[in-house]
Design a protein around this motif. Structure first.
Motif, mmCIF file in Angstrom:
data_model
loop_
_atom_site.group_PDB
_atom_site.id
_atom_site.type_symbol
_atom_site.label_atom_id
_atom_site.label_comp_id
_atom_site.label_asym_id
_atom_site.label_seq_id
_atom_site.Cartn_x
_atom_site.Cartn_y
_atom_site.Cartn_z
ATOM 1 N N PHE A 1 0.839 -1.203 0.000
ATOM 2 C CA PHE A 1 0.000 0.000 0.000
ATOM 3 C C PHE A 1 0.871 1.250 0.000
ATOM 4 O O PHE A 1 0.634 2.197 -0.761
ATOM 5 C CB PHE A 1 -0.913 0.010 1.228
ATOM 6 N N ARG B 1 2.654 1.954 -3.320
ATOM 7 C CA ARG B 1 1.830 2.325 -4.467
ATOM 8 C C ARG B 1 1.870 3.835 -4.685
ATOM 9 O O ARG B 1 1.996 4.603 -3.736
ATOM 10 C CB ARG B 1 0.394 1.849 -4.256
ATOM 11 N N ASN C 1 0.722 6.845 -2.246
ATOM 12 C CA ASN C 1 0.038 6.438 -1.025
ATOM 13 C C ASN C 1 0.822 6.748 0.247
ATOM 14 O O ASN C 1 0.229 7.038 1.286
ATOM 15 C CB ASN C 1 -0.293 4.940 -1.074
ATOM 16 N N VAL D 1 -6.996 2.008 -2.743
ATOM 17 C CA VAL D 1 -6.818 0.602 -2.382
ATOM 18 C C VAL D 1 -6.644 -0.267 -3.621
ATOM 19 O O VAL D 1 -7.063 0.091 -4.722
ATOM 20 C CB VAL D 1 -8.010 0.087 -1.557
ATOM 21 N N SER E 1 -8.246 -4.866 -0.404
ATOM 22 C CA SER E 1 -8.897 -3.595 -0.083
ATOM 23 C C SER E 1 -9.070 -3.394 1.420
ATOM 24 O O SER E 1 -8.934 -2.277 1.921
ATOM 25 C CB SER E 1 -10.259 -3.515 -0.779
ATOM 26 N N ASP F 1 -5.581 -2.408 2.888
ATOM 27 C CA ASP F 1 -5.193 -1.053 2.486
ATOM 28 C C ASP F 1 -6.028 0.001 3.206
ATOM 29 O O ASP F 1 -5.507 0.999 3.706
ATOM 30 C CB ASP F 1 -5.349 -0.886 0.974
#
Length: 408
Positions: A212, A215, A218, A339, A344, A347
Motif C-alpha cells: 500500500f 503504491r 500512497n 486501495v 482492499s 489497504d
C-alpha cells in the motif's frame, strides 16, 4: 450479473441498504464502549483511574490492520470472504452484548472480557465493511460510500452513548443490552442475505501492508492523513481544557461535549455525504475545512476576551464537530480510491488506523501544546488542517493522473 431480486453493492442504493445498518450497529458499539459503560461503572463507584483504563479496550479499533490481511485472504465458509467474516464478527458482537446483559455490572472481570470481545468484533466488522465498499467503489460512488460509513458510525455512536444511557436507566441493565444485541443482529440481516457480485470462497495470496505504501502517492497520502488527524485531535480537545481553565461550569462543559458536539457530528456526516456527492470531494473538503477554521478562530477570539456565557463556545464547538465529520467523510471517500482490489480491507485499514491513532495522539497532546502556545493552539491547529488538506487534494489528484497516464 446478480440474481433477480438480490441487492448488490452497485451505485448508492445497495451500499445504503446493506452497509448503513451495520455501520449504525458499529457506532452503537463504540458509544457503549466509549461513553455508556464507563459512565455507568463510574456512577456505581468504580475509581476514576480504573474507568480511564477501560479506554484501552478500544485499541483493537486502532490496530485492525494486523488481522485485516486474513480478512482479505481467507474465506471461512462457502459464503465468500466478506460475508463469512462478517457473520463471524457480528456474531461476536451480539454474543458479547448478551454476555454484558446477563453478567451485570458487578462482575467486573466478565464485563471487561465481554467488552474486549465486543471491541474486537466491532473492529473486524468495520474492516469487512470498509473493504467491501472500497473494493466495489467506482467513480462518483466513492463520495456516497465514505459518507455512509461516517454517517452510520457517528449516528450510531450517539445511539450507543446518549440513547443507551437513558435506556439502561429507564429499563434496566439487562433490557438495555438485550435491545442493543437485538439491534446489532437485525442490522446484519440485509448484508447476510444479499448477494455481493465478485465474491468467491477461494483464498487469495497473502496481502502485503508495505505494498500500500509503495503504491503511487500512497505513502505521502497516509502522512498527510495523519497530519490532518493529529491537528484535528488537538484542535477539538483544546477547547475543553480552556473552558475548564476559564472556570466554565462542568455541567455546561459536559453538555457541550457529551451532547451538542456528538449530535452536530452526526449532522455533519450527513452534510458531508450530500456535499461530496453534489459538489465533489475536493470542494466538500474545502467547505468543511473552512468551517473548522472559522470555528477555531471564533473560539480563540472568544477565549482571549476572558470567556463569558457558554452559549457562544457551545455553538462554535458544535460547528467544529460538524466540520470534523465533513472532513472525515471526505478522507474516507478519497481513501476508497487508494486501495488495491485484491487487498482492499488491508489497504483501507492502514488509512483508518492511521487516522484514529492520530486523533487519539492529538487529543493526548492537546494539553501539552496548549501549555506551550496558549490560545494560539486553536488557529494554529486549524491552519495545519487547512494546509495538509490542500496538500492531500493536490497529491491525490497528481497521483491519480499519473496512474491514469501509465494505465496501471
Amino acid at each position: 450479473m446478480s440474481d433477480a431480486g438480490t441487492i448488490i453493492f452497485d451505485g448508492w442504493r445497495g451500499p445504503l441498504i446493506l452497509a448503513l445498518p451495520p455501520y449504525l450497529a458499529f457506532g452503537c458499539s463504540l458509544g457503549l464502549l466509549q461513553v455508556a459503560i464507563p459512565s455507568i461503572l463510574q456512577r456505581q463507584g468504580l475509581p476514576v483511574e480504573s474507568v480511564s483504563l477501560v479506554a484501552l479496550l478500544l485499541l483493537p479499533l486502532c490496530l485492525s490492520v494486523f488481522w485485516a490481511p486474513a480478512v482479505d485472504r481467507f474465506a471461512l465458509t462457502r459464503w465468500g470472504r466478506r460475508k463469512s467474516w462478517f457473520a463471524l464478527a457480528q456474531t461476536m458482537v451480539v454474543a458479547s452484548l448478551l454476555v454484558l446483559a446477563f453478567s451485570g455490572p458487578d462482575r467486573l472481570s466478565v464485563l471487561l472480557a465481554a467488552m474486549l470481545c465486543l471491541s474486537v468484533g466491532a473492529a473486524t466488522m468495520d474492516v469487512i465493511l470498509d473493504g467491501t465498499l472500497a473494493e466495489t467503489a467506482a467513480g462518483k460512488t466513492q463520495a456516497i460510500r465514505g459518507g455512509i460509513k461516517v454517517t452510520g458510525m457517528l449516528t450510531g455512536t450517539v445511539l450507543g452513548s446518549l440513547v443507551m444511557i437513558h435506556l439502561i436507566e429507564a429499563a434496566g441493565w439487562v433490557s438495555g443490552f438485550a435491545v442493543a444485541a437485538l439491534f446489532s443482529a437485525l442490522a446484519a440481516l440485509p448484508l447476510v442475505f444479499a448477494r455481493i457480485d465478485g465474491e468467491a470462497a477461494e483464498a487469495r495470496r497473502v496481502p502485503s501492508v508495505l505494498s500500500f505504501i509503495r503504491r503511487s502517492g500512497n505513502g505521502l497520502r497516509l502522512v498527510l492523513v495523519v497530519v490532518v488527524g493529529l491537528a484535528l485531535g488537538i484542535g477539538l480537545s483544546a477547547p475543553r481544557l480552556v473552558m475548564i481553565e476559564q472556570g466554565y461550569a462542568l455541567t455546561a462543559i459536559g453538555w457541550i461535549f457529551g451532547t451538542a458536539a456528538p449530535l452536530a457530528g452526526a449532522l455533519g456526516a450527513v452534510g458531508g455525504l450530500v456535499l461530496g456527492d453534489r459538489i465533489g470531494l475536493p470542494r466538500a473538503f474545502g467547505a468543511s475545512v473552512l468551517l473548522f477554521v472559522l470555528s477555531a478562530s471564533s473560539l480563540a477570539w472568544h477565549f482571549a476576551g476572558g470567556g463569558g456565557a457558554a452559549l457562544f463556545p457551545a455553538a462554535a464547538i458544535a460547528l467544529a464537530s460538524f466540520a470534523y465529520a465533513g472532513i472525515y467523510c471526505v478522507v474516507c471517500s478519497l481513501a476508497m480510491g487508494w486501495v488495491a482490489t485484491n487487498q482492499s480491507a488491508t489497504d483501507y485499514a492502514m488509512v483508518q488506523n492511521g487516522w484514529l491513532l492520530a486523533i487519539v495522539a492529538g487529543s493526548a497532546l492537546s494539553g501539552t501544546v496548549l501549555a506551550q502556545t496558549g490560545l494560539l493552539v486553536l488557529p494554529a491547529s486549524a491552519t495545519v488542517v487547512a494546509a495538509a488538506a490542500v496538500a492531500l487534494v493536490l497529491v491525490d489528484a497528481s497521483s491519480a493522473a499519473r496512474i491514469a497516464r501509465s494505465g496501471v
